[in-house]
Scaffold this active site. Structure first.
Site, PDB file in Angstrom:
ATOM      1  N   ARG A  17       2.794   9.196   7.905  1.00  0.00           N
ATOM      2  CA  ARG A  17       0.953   9.233   7.753  1.00  0.00           C
ATOM      3  C   ARG A  17      -0.215   9.662   9.017  1.00  0.00           C
ATOM      4  O   ARG A  17      -1.196   9.068   8.988  1.00  0.00           O
ATOM      5  CB  ARG A  17       0.098   9.028   6.705  1.00  0.00           C
ATOM      6  CG  ARG A  17       0.587   9.639   5.390  1.00  0.00           C
ATOM      7  CD  ARG A  17       0.195   8.755   4.148  1.00  0.00           C
ATOM      8  NE  ARG A  17       0.501   7.612   4.366  1.00  0.00           N
ATOM      9  CZ  ARG A  17      -0.520   6.054   3.612  1.00  0.00           C
ATOM     10  NH1 ARG A  17      -1.686   6.522   3.309  1.00  0.00           N
ATOM     11  NH2 ARG A  17      -0.448   4.869   4.040  1.00  0.00           N
ATOM     12  N   LYS A 122      -5.696  24.827  -6.104  1.00  0.00           N
ATOM     13  CA  LYS A 122      -4.792  24.494  -6.582  1.00  0.00           C
ATOM     14  C   LYS A 122      -4.172  25.577  -5.626  1.00  0.00           C
ATOM     15  O   LYS A 122      -4.097  27.012  -5.575  1.00  0.00           O
ATOM     16  CB  LYS A 122      -3.914  23.973  -7.702  1.00  0.00           C
ATOM     17  CG  LYS A 122      -4.326  23.036  -8.075  1.00  0.00           C
ATOM     18  CD  LYS A 122      -3.433  22.106  -7.915  1.00  0.00           C
ATOM     19  CE  LYS A 122      -3.543  20.885  -8.064  1.00  0.00           C
ATOM     20  NZ  LYS A 122      -2.849  19.323  -8.466  1.00  0.00           N
ATOM     21  N   ILE A 443     -17.219   9.050 -18.887  1.00  0.00           N
ATOM     22  CA  ILE A 443     -16.016   9.075 -18.816  1.00  0.00           C
ATOM     23  C   ILE A 443     -14.674   7.638 -18.414  1.00  0.00           C
ATOM     24  O   ILE A 443     -13.178   8.076 -19.510  1.00  0.00           O
ATOM     25  CB  ILE A 443     -15.193  10.359 -17.829  1.00  0.00           C
ATOM     26  CG1 ILE A 443     -16.581  11.417 -18.007  1.00  0.00           C
ATOM     27  CG2 ILE A 443     -14.158  11.384 -17.964  1.00  0.00           C
ATOM     28  CD1 ILE A 443     -16.368  11.824 -19.561  1.00  0.00           C
ATOM     29  N   ARG A 527      -5.904  13.943   3.081  1.00  0.00           N
ATOM     30  CA  ARG A 527      -5.086  13.188   1.877  1.00  0.00           C
ATOM     31  C   ARG A 527      -4.220  13.575   1.172  1.00  0.00           C
ATOM     32  O   ARG A 527      -3.550  14.579   1.318  1.00  0.00           O
ATOM     33  CB  ARG A 527      -6.426  13.578   0.791  1.00  0.00           C
ATOM     34  CG  ARG A 527      -7.776  13.745   0.183  1.00  0.00           C
ATOM     35  CD  ARG A 527      -8.300  12.228   0.513  1.00  0.00           C
ATOM     36  NE  ARG A 527      -9.263  11.567   0.515  1.00  0.00           N
ATOM     37  CZ  ARG A 527     -10.130  11.249  -1.162  1.00  0.00           C
ATOM     38  NH1 ARG A 527      -9.383  11.170  -1.506  1.00  0.00           N
ATOM     39  NH2 ARG A 527     -11.857  10.859  -1.049  1.00  0.00           N
ATOM     40  N   ASP A 611      -6.664  11.144 -21.795  1.00  0.00           N
ATOM     41  CA  ASP A 611      -7.704  12.227 -20.633  1.00  0.00           C
ATOM     42  C   ASP A 611      -6.428  13.349 -20.765  1.00  0.00           C
ATOM     43  O   ASP A 611      -4.893  12.798 -19.951  1.00  0.00           O
ATOM     44  CB  ASP A 611      -7.898  11.963 -19.914  1.00  0.00           C
ATOM     45  CG  ASP A 611      -8.596  10.646 -19.267  1.00  0.00           C
ATOM     46  OD1 ASP A 611      -9.486  11.050 -20.035  1.00  0.00           O
ATOM     47  OD2 ASP A 611      -9.296   9.350 -18.799  1.00  0.00           O
ATOM     48  N   GLU A 617      -4.303  22.601 -14.956  1.00  0.00           N
ATOM     49  CA  GLU A 617      -2.770  22.547 -13.617  1.00  0.00           C
ATOM     50  C   GLU A 617      -1.686  23.360 -14.259  1.00  0.00           C
ATOM     51  O   GLU A 617      -1.082  23.569 -13.470  1.00  0.00           O
ATOM     52  CB  GLU A 617      -3.017  21.934 -12.788  1.00  0.00           C
ATOM     53  CG  GLU A 617      -4.281  21.106 -12.218  1.00  0.00           C
ATOM     54  CD  GLU A 617      -3.881  19.686 -11.527  1.00  0.00           C
ATOM     55  OE1 GLU A 617      -5.166  19.118 -11.866  1.00  0.00           O
ATOM     56  OE2 GLU A 617      -3.213  19.207 -11.599  1.00  0.00           O
ATOM     57  N   HIS A 653     -10.691  14.486 -22.320  1.00  0.00           N
ATOM     58  CA  HIS A 653     -11.514  14.844 -21.415  1.00  0.00           C
ATOM     59  C   HIS A 653     -10.723  15.564 -20.422  1.00  0.00           C
ATOM     60  O   HIS A 653      -9.726  15.557 -20.252  1.00  0.00           O
ATOM     61  CB  HIS A 653     -11.974  13.862 -20.676  1.00  0.00           C
ATOM     62  CG  HIS A 653     -12.210  13.900 -19.085  1.00  0.00           C
ATOM     63  ND1 HIS A 653     -13.657  14.386 -18.941  1.00  0.00           N
ATOM     64  CD2 HIS A 653     -11.926  13.734 -18.109  1.00  0.00           C
ATOM     65  CE1 HIS A 653     -13.651  14.530 -17.548  1.00  0.00           C
ATOM     66  NE2 HIS A 653     -13.187  14.379 -17.185  1.00  0.00           N
ATOM     67  N   GLU A 677     -16.332  19.107 -17.898  1.00  0.00           N
ATOM     68  CA  GLU A 677     -16.861  19.313 -16.486  1.00  0.00           C
ATOM     69  C   GLU A 677     -18.173  20.217 -17.338  1.00  0.00           C
ATOM     70  O   GLU A 677     -17.712  21.640 -17.723  1.00  0.00           O
ATOM     71  CB  GLU A 677     -15.501  20.284 -15.550  1.00  0.00           C
ATOM     72  CG  GLU A 677     -17.283  19.749 -14.149  1.00  0.00           C
ATOM     73  CD  GLU A 677     -17.549  21.137 -13.770  1.00  0.00           C
ATOM     74  OE1 GLU A 677     -16.952  21.377 -12.177  1.00  0.00           O
ATOM     75  OE2 GLU A 677     -17.899  21.740 -14.226  1.00  0.00           O
ATOM     76  N   HIS A 706     -19.673  14.658  -8.303  1.00  0.00           N
ATOM     77  CA  HIS A 706     -19.016  15.181  -6.811  1.00  0.00           C
ATOM     78  C   HIS A 706     -20.150  14.928  -6.275  1.00  0.00           C
ATOM     79  O   HIS A 706     -19.691  14.897  -5.224  1.00  0.00           O
ATOM     80  CB  HIS A 706     -18.112  16.501  -7.619  1.00  0.00           C
ATOM     81  CG  HIS A 706     -17.126  16.315  -8.297  1.00  0.00           C
ATOM     82  ND1 HIS A 706     -17.167  16.975  -9.653  1.00  0.00           N
ATOM     83  CD2 HIS A 706     -15.563  15.777  -8.396  1.00  0.00           C
ATOM     84  CE1 HIS A 706     -15.974  16.347 -10.142  1.00  0.00           C
ATOM     85  NE2 HIS A 706     -15.173  15.412  -9.025  1.00  0.00           N
TER      86      HIS A 706
HETATM   87  N1  GLN Z   1     -11.371   7.988 -17.699  1.00  0.00           N
HETATM   88  C1  GLN Z   1     -10.552   8.911 -15.956  1.00  0.00           C
HETATM   89  C2  GLN Z   1     -11.631   8.571 -15.665  1.00  0.00           C
HETATM   90  O1  GLN Z   1     -13.356   8.150 -15.499  1.00  0.00           O
HETATM   91  C3  GLN Z   1     -10.855   9.993 -16.059  1.00  0.00           C
HETATM   92  C4  GLN Z   1     -11.102  10.700 -14.791  1.00  0.00           C
HETATM   93  C5  GLN Z   1     -10.567  12.289 -14.286  1.00  0.00           C
HETATM   94  O2  GLN Z   1     -10.367  12.986 -15.688  1.00  0.00           O
HETATM   95  N2  GLN Z   1     -10.136  12.870 -13.193  1.00  0.00           N
HETATM   96  O3  GLN Z   1     -12.005   8.175 -14.138  1.00  0.00           O
HETATM   97 ZN    ZN Z   2     -12.572  14.264 -14.998  1.00  0.00          ZN
END
Ligand code: GLN
Ligand code: ZN
Length: 774
Positions: A17, A122, A443, A527, A611, A617, A653, A677, A706
């Site tokens: 890296r 993506k 979440i 990343r 989740d 994707e 989620h 979201e 975000h």
């Molecule tokens: N439960 C995970 C969190 O809260 C969900 C993250 C995700 O969906 N990317 O971090």
């Molecule tokens: Zn999320």
């Protein structure tokens, strides 16, 4: 004479890296541009040397990038969005980074708002993200970078057989977005002259072969794009009559584009034999006399050793039609998507290691196949060895667990179904835990502070005992449970402090998963991720999360949500075994999660979130393949969730808001509650729900986690009002967009207070209106 072996693209990050370190050090201002450029030049030379040593006849140049090759292409053709300012002859490195990362207020100048970065998404169905070019309907293009020429000359001067690589005009346009939703295909006439100029200049430099990547040719193309393909390549041919063009397609079969591809005036076509397999005969019957076929025979996207004898069968078939001069061999696509080399893996189990091939090993496989194809006697022992390895994998007890096979075989339709339908479940759930209208929750994760990460690192290094580490985690859980109670959230979470990553955490505890020491691949920019390798049947030897959820529940009377990662997300973010369909592996993971769900319920957890941020994707590149995928993906989710009693609420989620096209599948998951979201794109979300009456409960995110902004009460009230306009109050939850792990406590605490405040305001208002009750 062996067949020509060549490569399409090589990992950029360096064996350790190095690119990440150099780029991030430059961003921090710790090192000057010169030293960044020196490091990258060294990395390129090292990559070329390795590829040559592996027997490559042609070595790609220009595949290297400081950030992303689509961004480089935007810079190359001068597609720099206006907000990044004007540029002179060339787009500078700093401009390039600004496009990728945006500029903060202080970088951009006093009193300004800063500049938003370009969007990222993506790259096809890989886990690599590219920067989406932003074009206007009257976009002007001009040649604005010398990078492809400099890289090519650099390699040639160093004595390497250089083959420049460009992202082709069709793919570039197809991946771009045009202001006002314009049709990017219409921009070809403006763009084409720049590509013609590039090819002309390469011709003048005495370049022999150029590789033009058109992965877009494996997608569904609109009629306008289909027309554009022929126009583009006839135009390129005319601009550089003596330059030999290799058109590279990959990531899938060509299907309805096959005919068109093989009628283009190019000298060679690269075709992905690992994903297009059944198309080989059509390819061989359509390829015109004189055209070379580059067979993408070694999977460039996965980490398994090639099954050489199976590959040889395709190669021999192609040889019989084309002859030695018209058949080249290569990996299926750029090796960007696999780690650099197995060399650094010292701790991997030797048997498992013998089944793997990373980039360098894959190139050696391509070269070996090029020699085996001509029956080079020196290569035969390697073929024998490969047979033994394939056999060991096929028969290995590490891979095949009869207990898993038995369980999978016993799955019946009832295992995919909750005991009752949603309305009955809701009654049971509310009588177990009465909740107000518009219940509030989060979440899952709370801020992962550097103390949390340090404690984990110390524990892993042996500096903390397990007892010490666990009591540290318990302290963190106590803290966030108390905080959530004080703020007044309705359904609490334990904060996920024990998790480094939502897939790795589970993979490390599941049978059939392995982890590398250095198996990094680029995710975006600097990343990188180190995906787990699913090599065998998946099982769950013991509970993975129960201890933490149970502890957290013991601290409060309010419902504590158990937190799991779903089967599709685990599948999607791993390297997956290639000896059975992905759907079978998904089913096995689902059974493991199902066991965890059952154990959580038994331990007194009555709300469980599974989740699935990666469900979308995983959609196949072609629409025609969506229904099949969605069927098995939805089944896997339901298998993982359906074990519970009616009174146990299943939440899920997802981190996106484009729902319209898969809303039936989302509803078919039959989760009691789904959080999504929404705060960045409320309009799109609403569209989906105007036309589709979502049957269960839903929490459209009211806070964009975000961004570092702390949203006000009014903003969140407004967001909820938009949701209330299309969904009944009794179906709605109030929650952020996503987990809070990347945010600071200073942002999280006031934002959550505002969120609870917003819910209270709306509840009052609804009660006054005599609105619906839960
Ligand atoms: N439960 C995970 C969190 O809260 C969900 C993250 C995700 O969906 N990317 O971090
Ligand atoms: Zn999320």
């Amino acid at each position: 004479m062996e067949l020509t072996a060549h490569n399409l693209g090589y990992p950029r990050i360096g064996p350790h890296r190095e690119l990440k370190r150099a780029v991030e050090s430059y961003w921090r201002g710790d090192s000057p541009l010169d030293s960044l450029l020196q490091t990258t030049s060294d990395l390129r030379h090292q990559a070329w040397t390795r590829q040559k040593a592996a027997g490559m006849r042609w070595i790609p140049t220009g595949d290297f990038s400081l950030y992303d090759h689509v961004l480089d292409t935007a810079a190359l053709v001068g597609a720099v969005p206006r907000r990044f300012g004007s540029f002179g002859e060339e787009v500078s490195v700093d401009q390039l980074f600004a496009m990728a990362r945006g500029l903060l207020e202080r970088e951009h100048g006093h009193g300004s708002q800063g500049i938003a970065p370009m969007e990222m998404t993506k790259w096809f169905d890989t886990n690599y993200h590219y920067i989406v070019p932003e074009l206007t309907p009257d976009q002007a293009f001009r040649l604005s970078s010398r990078k492809p020429f400099i890289d090519f000359l650099e390699a040639r001067q160093a004595g390497f057989p250089a083959k420049p690589v460009l992202l082709g005009p069709i793919s570039f346009l197809r991946l771009s977005k045009v202001e006002g939703n314009g049709d990017a295909a219409l921009l070809l006439p403006a763009l084409l002259p720049v590509y013609q100029e590039i090819l002309r200049q390469f011709g003048e430099l005495g370049c022999e072969w150029i590789q033009i990547d058109e992965p877009a040719l494996v997608l569904d193309l609109s009629p306008a794009f289909q027309d554009a393909v022929g126009i583009a390549y006839r135009g390129l041919r005319a601009a550089a009559p003596n330059l030999r063009m290799l058109l590279a397609t990959y990531f899938g079969p060509l299907r309805d584009n096959l005919e068109a591809v093989f009628s283009l005036p190019v000298d060679a076509v690269h075709w992905d034999a690992t994903r297009g397999g059944s198309e080989l005969e059509s390819v061989l019957s359509r390829i015109p006399p004189g055209m070379i076929l580059s067979l993408g025979i070694v999977d460039g996207r996965n980490v398994w050793r090639n099954a050489l004898s199976a590959s040889l069968r395709s190669i021999e078939r192609a040889l019989a039609v084309l002859g030695h001069d018209r058949l080249w061999l290569a990996p299926s696509c750029s090796l960007l998507h696999v780690p650099v080399s197995l060399e650094a893996e010292k701790r991997l189990d030797p048997e498992l290691r013998s089944w793997l091939a990373f980039a360098d090993e894959k190139l050696r496989e391509v070269h070996l196949l090029a020699r085996l194809a001509v029956h080079d006697p020196a290569s035969l022992p390697a073929l024998e060895e490969n047979r033994r390895i394939q056999e060991s994998r096929r028969a290995s007890r590490r891979v095949h667990d009869p207990a898993v096979a038995q369980r999978v075989a016993a799955i019946g339709p009832l295992d995919l179904q909750r005991k009752s339908r949603y309305p009955t479940r809701r009654k049971a759930q509310r009588s177990l835990h009465p909740l107000p209208l518009l219940p509030t929750t989060t979440i899952g994760s709370f801020p992962q502070t550097s103390e949390v990460r340090k404690a984990r690192a110390r524990w892993r290094a042996g500096g903390l005992t397990t007892a010490e580490y666990e009591s540290f985690l318990e302290g963190e859980i106590r803290r966030v449970v108390a905080l959530q109670e004080e703020i007044g959230l309705d359904v609490l979470v334990h904060g996920e402090f024990e998790r480094n990553d939502m897939v790795e955490y589970f993979g490390e505890q599941l049978g059939g998963f392995a982890f590398t020491e250095n198996g990094w691949v680029q995710s975006y920019g600097s990343r990188c991720t180190k995906p787990p390798i699913i090599f065998g049947d998946v099982s769950r030897p013991k509970p993975m999360t129960v201890r933490w959820s149970q502890f957290a529940q013991s601290l409060t009377q309010r419902p504590m949500k158990g937190m799991l990662t779903g089967p599709i997300t685990i599948l999607q973010w791993s390297f997956v075994r290639d000896d059975q369909p992905r759907s079978s592996t998904a089913r096995q993971i689902a059974l493991a999660i199902r066991d965890e769900v059952a154990d959580l319920e038994r331990a007194g957890i009555s709300v469980i979130q599974i989740d699935e941020p990666a469900l979308r994707e995983g959609l196949p590149l072609r629409r025609a393949d969506w229904p099949d995928y969605l069927t098995w993906a939805v089944e896997a989710f339901r298998l993982s969730a359906s074990v519970v009693a009616d009174a146990t609420a299943i939440h899920t989620h997802m981190c996106y808001s484009e729902f319209n096209d898969i809303i039936d599948a989302i509803a078919a998951l039959d989760a009691d509650v789904i959080s999504i979201e929404a705060s960045r794109s409320s309009l799109e979300l609403l569209h989906a729900f105007v036309h589709f009456r979502y049957p269960n409960e839903i929490g459209p995110g009211v806070w964009d986690i975000h961004s570092p902004r702390i949203p006000s009460v009014e903003e969140m009230v407004a967001a909820m009002r938009r949701a209330l306009a299309v969904l009944p109050a009794a179906a709605l939850w109030v929650n952020p967009d996503c987990g809070l792990k990347t945010r600071s406590a200073a942002e999280v605490v006031p934002s959550l207070r505002h969120m609870v405040e917003a819910a209270k305001l709306l509840r009052k208002e609804l009660a006054e209106k005599g609105g619906s009750t839960s």
